[in-house]
Design a protein around this motif. Structure first.
Motif, PDB file in Angstrom:
ATOM      1  N   ILE A 108      21.961   0.254  28.012  1.00 27.98           N
ATOM      2  CA  ILE A 108      23.115   0.385  29.043  1.00 27.98           C
ATOM      3  C   ILE A 108      23.192  -0.699  29.783  1.00 27.98           C
ATOM      4  CG2 ILE A 108      23.986   1.815  30.595  1.00 27.98           C
ATOM      5  CD1 ILE A 108      22.513   4.226  29.720  1.00 27.98           C
ATOM      6  N   VAL A 109      24.398  -1.192  29.964  1.00 20.30           N
ATOM      7  CA  VAL A 109      24.519  -2.601  30.595  1.00 20.30           C
ATOM      8  C   VAL A 109      25.706  -2.257  31.525  1.00 20.30           C
ATOM      9  CG1 VAL A 109      25.331  -4.913  30.764  1.00 20.30           C
ATOM     10  CG2 VAL A 109      23.941  -4.279  28.771  1.00 20.30           C
ATOM     11  N   LEU A 110      25.357  -2.505  33.039  1.00 18.27           N
ATOM     12  CA  LEU A 110      26.311  -2.285  33.935  1.00 18.27           C
ATOM     13  C   LEU A 110      26.814  -3.542  34.395  1.00 18.27           C
ATOM     14  CD1 LEU A 110      24.463   0.383  36.058  1.00 18.27           C
ATOM     15  CD2 LEU A 110      26.406   0.780  34.392  1.00 18.27           C
ATOM     16  N   THR A 111      28.100  -4.022  34.231  1.00 14.49           N
ATOM     17  CA  THR A 111      28.708  -5.200  34.436  1.00 14.49           C
ATOM     18  C   THR A 111      29.586  -5.038  35.949  1.00 14.49           C
ATOM     19  OG1 THR A 111      28.638  -6.123  32.170  1.00 14.49           O
ATOM     20  CG2 THR A 111      30.164  -7.399  33.871  1.00 14.49           C
ATOM     21  N   ILE A 112      29.026  -5.759  36.892  1.00 14.13           N
ATOM     22  CA  ILE A 112      30.109  -5.371  38.221  1.00 14.13           C
ATOM     23  C   ILE A 112      31.037  -6.726  38.115  1.00 14.13           C
ATOM     24  CG2 ILE A 112      29.793  -5.476  40.455  1.00 14.13           C
ATOM     25  CD1 ILE A 112      26.816  -4.826  40.245  1.00 14.13           C
ATOM     26  N   GLU A 113      32.123  -6.385  37.869  1.00 16.55           N
ATOM     27  CA  GLU A 113      33.324  -7.299  37.960  1.00 16.55           C
ATOM     28  C   GLU A 113      33.787  -7.379  39.294  1.00 16.55           C
ATOM     29  OE1 GLU A 113      36.057  -6.073  35.195  1.00 16.55           O
ATOM     30  OE2 GLU A 113      35.073  -6.553  33.126  1.00 16.55           O
ATOM     31  N   VAL A 114      33.689  -8.850  39.716  1.00 16.19           N
ATOM     32  CA  VAL A 114      34.295  -9.186  41.244  1.00 16.19           C
ATOM     33  C   VAL A 114      35.511 -10.009  41.040  1.00 16.19           C
ATOM     34  CG1 VAL A 114      31.932  -8.727  42.228  1.00 16.19           C
ATOM     35  CG2 VAL A 114      32.607 -10.909  41.401  1.00 16.19           C
ATOM     36  N   PRO A 115      36.170 -10.088  42.062  1.00 21.85           N
ATOM     37  CA  PRO A 115      37.430 -10.923  42.058  1.00 21.85           C
ATOM     38  C   PRO A 115      37.158 -12.411  42.396  1.00 21.85           C
ATOM     39  CG  PRO A 115      37.572  -9.682  44.003  1.00 21.85           C
ATOM     40  CD  PRO A 115      36.337  -9.272  43.112  1.00 21.85           C
ATOM     41  N   PRO A 116      37.762 -13.442  41.984  1.00 17.86           N
ATOM     42  CA  PRO A 116      37.266 -14.862  42.339  1.00 17.86           C
ATOM     43  C   PRO A 116      37.004 -15.076  43.634  1.00 17.86           C
ATOM     44  CG  PRO A 116      39.659 -14.803  41.117  1.00 17.86           C
ATOM     45  CD  PRO A 116      39.029 -13.453  41.544  1.00 17.86           C
ATOM     46  N   ASP A 117      37.371 -14.347  44.709  1.00 12.32           N
ATOM     47  CA  ASP A 117      37.151 -14.450  46.097  1.00 12.32           C
ATOM     48  C   ASP A 117      35.951 -13.928  46.690  1.00 12.32           C
ATOM     49  OD1 ASP A 117      38.521 -12.347  46.123  1.00 12.32           O
ATOM     50  OD2 ASP A 117      39.532 -12.519  47.873  1.00 12.32           O
ATOM     51  N   PHE A 118      35.115 -13.424  45.796  1.00 12.42           N
ATOM     52  CA  PHE A 118      34.043 -12.719  45.985  1.00 12.42           C
ATOM     53  C   PHE A 118      33.187 -13.406  46.437  1.00 12.42           C
ATOM     54  CE2 PHE A 118      29.826 -10.258  45.661  1.00 12.42           C
ATOM     55  CZ  PHE A 118      30.110  -8.985  46.016  1.00 12.42           C
ATOM     56  N   PRO A 119      32.270 -13.231  47.680  1.00 10.61           N
ATOM     57  CA  PRO A 119      31.412 -14.487  48.084  1.00 10.61           C
ATOM     58  C   PRO A 119      30.102 -14.595  47.124  1.00 10.61           C
ATOM     59  CG  PRO A 119      31.914 -12.566  49.769  1.00 10.61           C
ATOM     60  CD  PRO A 119      32.466 -12.137  48.390  1.00 10.61           C
TER      61      PRO A 119
END
Length: 135
Positions: A89-100
């Motif tokens: 199981i792979v959890l990919t945390i997708e973040v926006p470009p401005d995520f620190p």
């Protein structure tokens, strides 16, 4: 309040769990003889992994006043080599470009605190027994 979860049969292939004032409804797909009116138990099991990680990611962001808009977790499942069951199981945390940038590894660490994942990695002992009721 009881620590016991009560499982009841609601007709057809519907099986519910009552716990801490909530009723969690399940059903089987039409393919498996149910009505498809609620998630199947295994679907809820899988969802518990992603949503558990999600609450840790959400809390991590909240505590640092990082906006959560545009953040999501994509949970992917890969079969075992023998084709029976889930092997990875792979959890990919997708973040926006401005995520620190400085928090990218830390948010992964937060997701890894998930209690569901920890219980899978160090599973409890299961016992199934019968008991006669007083009815």
């Amino acid at each position: 309040m009881s620590k016991d979860m009560i499982i009841t049969f609601e007709g057809g292939k519907k099986v519910n769990a009552e716990f801490k004032g909530f009723t969690i409804e399940t059903d089987q797909s039409e393919y498996a003889g149910g009505e498809g009116s609620a998630p199947e138990p295994f679907m809820l099991f899988l969802a518990s992994i992603g949503t558990c990680a999600g609450i840790y990611v959400y809390s991590f962001c909240q505590s640092r006043e990082i906006p959560t808009e545009g953040i999501r977790i994509v949970q992917s499942h890969f079969p075992k080599e023998n084709g029976k069951g889930i092997g990875r199981i792979v959890l990919t945390i997708e973040v926006p470009p401005d995520f620190p940038e400085k928090y990218r590894d830390a948010v992964v660490n937060a997701a890894n605190l998930c209690a569901v994942k920890k219980h899978i990695q160090d599973p409890p002992v299961f016992e199934v027994v019968t008991a006669t009721t007083g009815k």
